[in-house]
Design an enzyme around this catalytic site. Structure first.
Site, PDB file in Angstrom:
ATOM      1  N   TYR A  16      16.175  90.772 113.135  1.00 26.48           N
ATOM      2  CA  TYR A  16      17.251  90.156 114.004  1.00 26.48           C
ATOM      3  C   TYR A  16      18.456  89.673 112.860  1.00 26.48           C
ATOM      4  CZ  TYR A  16      15.429  85.575 113.747  1.00 26.48           C
ATOM      5  OH  TYR A  16      14.950  84.282 113.419  1.00 26.48           O
ATOM      6  N   CYS A  17      19.621  89.882 113.357  1.00 29.43           N
ATOM      7  CA  CYS A  17      20.773  88.896 112.850  1.00 29.43           C
ATOM      8  C   CYS A  17      21.088  87.954 114.048  1.00 29.43           C
ATOM      9  CB  CYS A  17      21.774  89.788 112.310  1.00 29.43           C
ATOM     10  SG  CYS A  17      22.661  90.924 113.343  1.00 29.43           S
ATOM     11  N   PHE A  18      22.451  87.423 113.799  1.00 29.84           N
ATOM     12  CA  PHE A  18      22.918  86.597 114.710  1.00 29.84           C
ATOM     13  C   PHE A  18      23.300  86.974 116.000  1.00 29.84           C
ATOM     14  CE2 PHE A  18      26.255  83.999 116.823  1.00 29.84           C
ATOM     15  CZ  PHE A  18      25.495  82.781 117.059  1.00 29.84           C
TER      16      PHE A  18
END
EC number: 2.9.1.3
Length: 362
Positions: free
Chosen positions: A95-97
């Site tokens: 995941y990223c932001f």
């Protein structure tokens, strides 16, 4: 078979799913999730440069700069790290932001080395929102507090009850002046995330009410989440009335025996003893104003002599002297005053086993 990108946040946390965090280290250090590991797409300085470029020249230029900064051996090293994580955690997700460009680029680069690895739709922001909602859900349910003077075993009891929520465990701090552990206290976000996952698992097990320790607004440097704190202000209270000698044994085990062992395990025998003595001295120093200078000097002298005696001979008896003074002249009067302001909410009093049985029956 290719696994789809994930939108079932509840199952991610219930299953302790391994998560690979592609955000920059500074973002990770501010807060992540209990099963997250930091393997960033960009380091802090790279992210900053790309962000500046995005503001000044737009997305296309920012993406181009990102590829220039993370290329060649740098890119290969990072992808190799991701690949190792994916192979070690085939059921995990990245995941990223927001589940946007960084997730898509990471996913694409992994495909280039033969790994098809899904990401979390909505990213960190969606996961965090889900956990905040979980805390609010718990705060709306019936809450009972367990109170009592320092050393009453309140934290132990909360952990022994099926519907107990351990705020201090989630914060990694015992809440008092002597409350720090050898390991660092969690950040505010990490504290809330750990607590929310604990709540989620209790809800999944069928709990529909919670028992919490009677706490103030703060646990060390962390603040109790506002919805939980507000619920605690209205909650009924069961009070443990254990005798002084029983409470002293608990404090000796917690503040002295455990902490000395943990410091020596962390730093080695010689440095560990020094750090242990400093921990006790600094904790005492933090309450010097309330003790008064003369009493502070007296108790500190007894405390440090007890440390020296313990190190030299293994004799623990000296610690009873300063702990007794601390309870009788500082902690007990302070808590008695705090409890007097909640008298109308006290619904049960008894010794440890009696309170635990009463709470369990509810």
């Amino acid at each position: 078979m290719t696994r789809p990108n994930c939108e079932d946040y509840r199952q991610l946390f219930l299953n302790d799913t391994p998560l690979m965090d592609m955000r920059a280290p500074v973002e990770f250090s501010q807060g992540a999730f209990p099963t997250s590991v930091s393997h960033p797409l960009m380091e802090d300085d790279e992210r900053k440069a790309v962000g500046t470029c995005y503001k000044e020249k737009g997305q296309a230029a920012a993406i181009e700069l990102g590829h220039e900064l993370v290329n060649g051996e740098v890119k290969a090293a990072r992808v190799a790290q991701w690949k190792a994580f994916c192979e070690a955690n085939p059921n995990g997700y990245l995941y990223c932001f927001r589940g946007g460009l960084r997730s898509q680029i990471s996913q694409q680069w992994l495909r280039e080395v033969g790994i098809d690895y899904p990401f979390v739709v909505g990213g960190y922001k969606a996961l965090r929102r889900f956990l905040i909602d979980t805390i609010e859900q718990a705060a709306a349910m019936p809450v009972t507090l367990v109170g009592g003077n320092t050393g009453s075993g309140k934290t132990i009891m909360v952990n022994e009850l099926a519907n107990g929520l351990d705020l201090e465990g989630a914060a990694n701090h015992r809440g008092s002046s002597f409350g720090r552990y050898v390991s660092a206290q969690r950040t505010q976000i990490d504290f809330e995330n750990v607590l929310a996952v604990e709540i989620l698992k209790k809800l999944d097990a069928g709990q529909r009410s919670f028992v919490l320790e009677d706490e103030g607004k703060a646990i060390g440097s962390a603040s109790v989440p506002l919805p939980i704190h507000h619920a605690m202000q209205l909650a009924q209270l069961a009070v443990v009335d254990d005798p002084l000698d029983v409470r002293l044994e608990r404090l000796l085990a917690d503040y002295v025996i455990r902490m000395q062992r943990d410091f020596c395990t962390e730093y080695g025998e010689d440095a560990g003893w020094v750090s242990f003595a400093e921990y006790l001295e600094r904790s005492m120093f933090s309450i010097r104003k309330r003790l008064g200078n003369e009493r502070y000097d007296e108790v500190l002298n007894i405390q440090q002599q007890a440390v020296r005696q313990m190190q030299a001979t293994g004799d623990l008896t000296g610690h009873y002297d300063w702990l007794t003074i601390l309870l009788e002249q500082y902690y007990d009067p302070m808590y008695t005053y705090q409890l007097s302001k909640k008298a109308e909410r006290i619904v049960f009093r008894g010794q440890y086993d009696e309170v635990k049985a009463w709470l369990a029956e509810r």
